[in-house]
Design a protein around this motif. Sequence first.
Motif, PDB file in Angstrom:
ATOM      1  N   THR A  54       0.837  -1.202   0.000  1.00 37.95           N
ATOM      2  CA  THR A  54       0.000   0.000   0.000  1.00 37.95           C
ATOM      3  C   THR A  54       0.871   1.251   0.000  1.00 37.95           C
ATOM      4  O   THR A  54       1.995   1.246   0.516  1.00 37.95           O
ATOM      5  CB  THR A  54      -0.928   0.042   1.226  1.00 37.95           C
ATOM      6  N   ARG A  74      -5.502  10.610  -7.761  1.00 43.38           N
ATOM      7  CA  ARG A  74      -5.135   9.460  -8.579  1.00 43.38           C
ATOM      8  C   ARG A  74      -3.668   9.099  -8.348  1.00 43.38           C
ATOM      9  O   ARG A  74      -2.842   9.986  -8.133  1.00 43.38           O
ATOM     10  CB  ARG A  74      -5.350   9.775 -10.065  1.00 43.38           C
ATOM     11  N   LEU A  75      -3.381   7.784  -8.396  1.00 39.04           N
ATOM     12  CA  LEU A  75      -2.002   7.295  -8.317  1.00 39.04           C
ATOM     13  C   LEU A  75      -1.687   6.604  -9.636  1.00 39.04           C
ATOM     14  O   LEU A  75      -2.398   5.692 -10.061  1.00 39.04           O
ATOM     15  CB  LEU A  75      -1.835   6.311  -7.152  1.00 39.04           C
ATOM     16  N   SER A  77       1.355   4.921 -12.459  1.00 43.45           N
ATOM     17  CA  SER A  77       2.689   4.335 -12.615  1.00 43.45           C
ATOM     18  C   SER A  77       2.748   3.538 -13.904  1.00 43.45           C
ATOM     19  O   SER A  77       1.772   2.879 -14.283  1.00 43.45           O
ATOM     20  CB  SER A  77       3.023   3.421 -11.436  1.00 43.45           C
ATOM     21  N   LYS A  81       1.984  -1.923 -10.749  1.00 44.20           N
ATOM     22  CA  LYS A  81       0.549  -1.971 -11.023  1.00 44.20           C
ATOM     23  C   LYS A  81      -0.239  -1.381  -9.859  1.00 44.20           C
ATOM     24  O   LYS A  81      -0.048  -1.768  -8.704  1.00 44.20           O
ATOM     25  CB  LYS A  81       0.115  -3.420 -11.258  1.00 44.20           C
ATOM     26  N   VAL A  82      -1.124  -0.420 -10.173  1.00 47.28           N
ATOM     27  CA  VAL A  82      -2.004   0.172  -9.163  1.00 47.28           C
ATOM     28  C   VAL A  82      -3.317  -0.602  -9.186  1.00 47.28           C
ATOM     29  O   VAL A  82      -4.040  -0.606 -10.182  1.00 47.28           O
ATOM     30  CB  VAL A  82      -2.244   1.669  -9.435  1.00 47.28           C
ATOM     31  N   SER A  84      -5.945  -0.384  -6.828  1.00 42.91           N
ATOM     32  CA  SER A  84      -7.137   0.291  -6.310  1.00 42.91           C
ATOM     33  C   SER A  84      -7.583   1.412  -7.246  1.00 42.91           C
ATOM     34  O   SER A  84      -6.804   1.933  -8.051  1.00 42.91           O
ATOM     35  CB  SER A  84      -6.868   0.845  -4.910  1.00 42.91           C
ATOM     36  N   SER A  86      -9.179   5.215  -8.263  1.00 37.95           N
ATOM     37  CA  SER A  86      -8.926   6.590  -7.841  1.00 37.95           C
ATOM     38  C   SER A  86     -10.033   7.056  -6.901  1.00 37.95           C
ATOM     39  O   SER A  86     -11.116   6.454  -6.827  1.00 37.95           O
ATOM     40  CB  SER A  86      -8.856   7.503  -9.064  1.00 37.95           C
ATOM     41  N   PHE A 103      -3.678   3.721  -1.393  1.00 38.98           N
ATOM     42  CA  PHE A 103      -3.773   3.018  -2.671  1.00 38.98           C
ATOM     43  C   PHE A 103      -3.074   1.662  -2.542  1.00 38.98           C
ATOM     44  O   PHE A 103      -2.034   1.546  -1.884  1.00 38.98           O
ATOM     45  CB  PHE A 103      -3.109   3.828  -3.788  1.00 38.98           C
ATOM     46  N   THR A 104      -3.639   0.648  -3.197  1.00 43.76           N
ATOM     47  CA  THR A 104      -3.042  -0.691  -3.204  1.00 43.76           C
ATOM     48  C   THR A 104      -2.250  -0.881  -4.486  1.00 43.76           C
ATOM     49  O   THR A 104      -2.738  -0.574  -5.579  1.00 43.76           O
ATOM     50  CB  THR A 104      -4.123  -1.775  -3.101  1.00 43.76           C
ATOM     51  N   ILE A 105      -1.019  -1.408  -4.340  1.00 43.60           N
ATOM     52  CA  ILE A 105      -0.142  -1.587  -5.498  1.00 43.60           C
ATOM     53  C   ILE A 105       0.391  -3.015  -5.527  1.00 43.60           C
ATOM     54  O   ILE A 105       0.350  -3.733  -4.525  1.00 43.60           O
ATOM     55  CB  ILE A 105       1.036  -0.593  -5.469  1.00 43.60           C
ATOM     56  N   LEU A 116       6.175   6.604  -8.418  1.00 43.21           N
ATOM     57  CA  LEU A 116       4.739   6.683  -8.673  1.00 43.21           C
ATOM     58  C   LEU A 116       4.298   8.140  -8.581  1.00 43.21           C
ATOM     59  O   LEU A 116       4.815   8.902  -7.752  1.00 43.21           O
ATOM     60  CB  LEU A 116       3.960   5.842  -7.657  1.00 43.21           C
TER      61      LEU A 116
END
Length: 384
Positions: A54, A74-75, A77, A81-82, A84, A86, A103-105, A116
């Motif tokens: 996270t 927003r996240l 990359s 990989k994102v 979750s 936005s 955010f979960t990555i 990111l």
Amino acid sequence: MFFMVIFASGVSAYDGVYGLGTEEQEQWQEQESSIMIAGYQVSPEVLMYNDIGTVTVTVKNMESAKSVNIKDARLLSRDIKVLSDSYFNIGRLGPGESLNLTFTIKAVCPDGIYYLKILVAGEDAQNIRYSIPVTVDSSSLTIGVKDIPEDIFKGERARIELAIGNPRHNTVTAVKIATMEKNVIPSEVFIGALSADETKVASFNFTPQTNGAHILNFVLEFKNGDNYHSTDLSVPLNVTDSKKRAELILTGIEVEPMLGTNAYKITGDINNAGLKEAKSVVMKVGDAEGIEAMNPYKAYFVGLLSPDDFSSFELDVKVGENGTQVSLPLVIEYKDEDGNKFSKTEYISIERHQGTTTSRELPVSMIVLLVVIAIVVIGLIAGV
């Protein structure tokens, strides 16, 4: 887990924002804002390949007198990989208030450092962006043999020490070493948390029951964040007979039948011809068809036998009526200095006599003797 406070304005010096057009990028770059990224936290601090983690971003309203409306966050990359979605229609932040956005990555990229982009849009074009570094390092924990006896003997306990090291830049948790080997105790050693560059030792005891080559398999398990990982270790060993152990032998065995029964008294000596003490020595009759141990000596406790020492013993046994020769198992049980249990079986032969009967019958010789006595008595009476 890593947390960083950022003392910077809401305008980033990085050029280009993933997923935005040229005009939008210019708007994000040039707009000063009353909201800012006050800090971020990556958990776990360093991801391994395919780990899920996270990123938590703290957004703060820098105004001292008015609130601001946060529209979305927003996240983005290219490599990590994102997972979750936005955030949209986040709401208002009061003067000096902060808001955490998580955010979960997932690390689906090779080892390295990746940046990111966090994009936060506020009212009146108060937009900010910031780059957050995320490190991916797939180095696992190490496990190896720290100490092991030079010689390992059958039936004797051998202590094996394993060293577990953490070469990573972050703390891992739930560290444990497990084995399925039946002659190894304990079956699992729990270590718990292991800090970066830290080493701990786990000890196991191996008591082999057979000679020859053995391979002991261990599994090291740990968690990086909420992600489970494991690594294996195989330890090859060679087991031989000890030349310094107790060696118990039986001598002077005598078998004495009990008159009028199928029972026998077994006597003899038990000797320690080895180089180590034998403790808690017990003699008893083994299990076999037609064999039954009897009181008062179903078993005989000898106790301690030092090297070159001996002790007498006595056992009572009843044998079946079938056959004229019986193979009788005598069991010797003892412990070594470490408390390891040993057992060996010696066999002796018992020849049943034709005149032996059960306790409810008279022996043939006794019957003949009574007949002779009766004839003599009758002759004497007749002569009178």
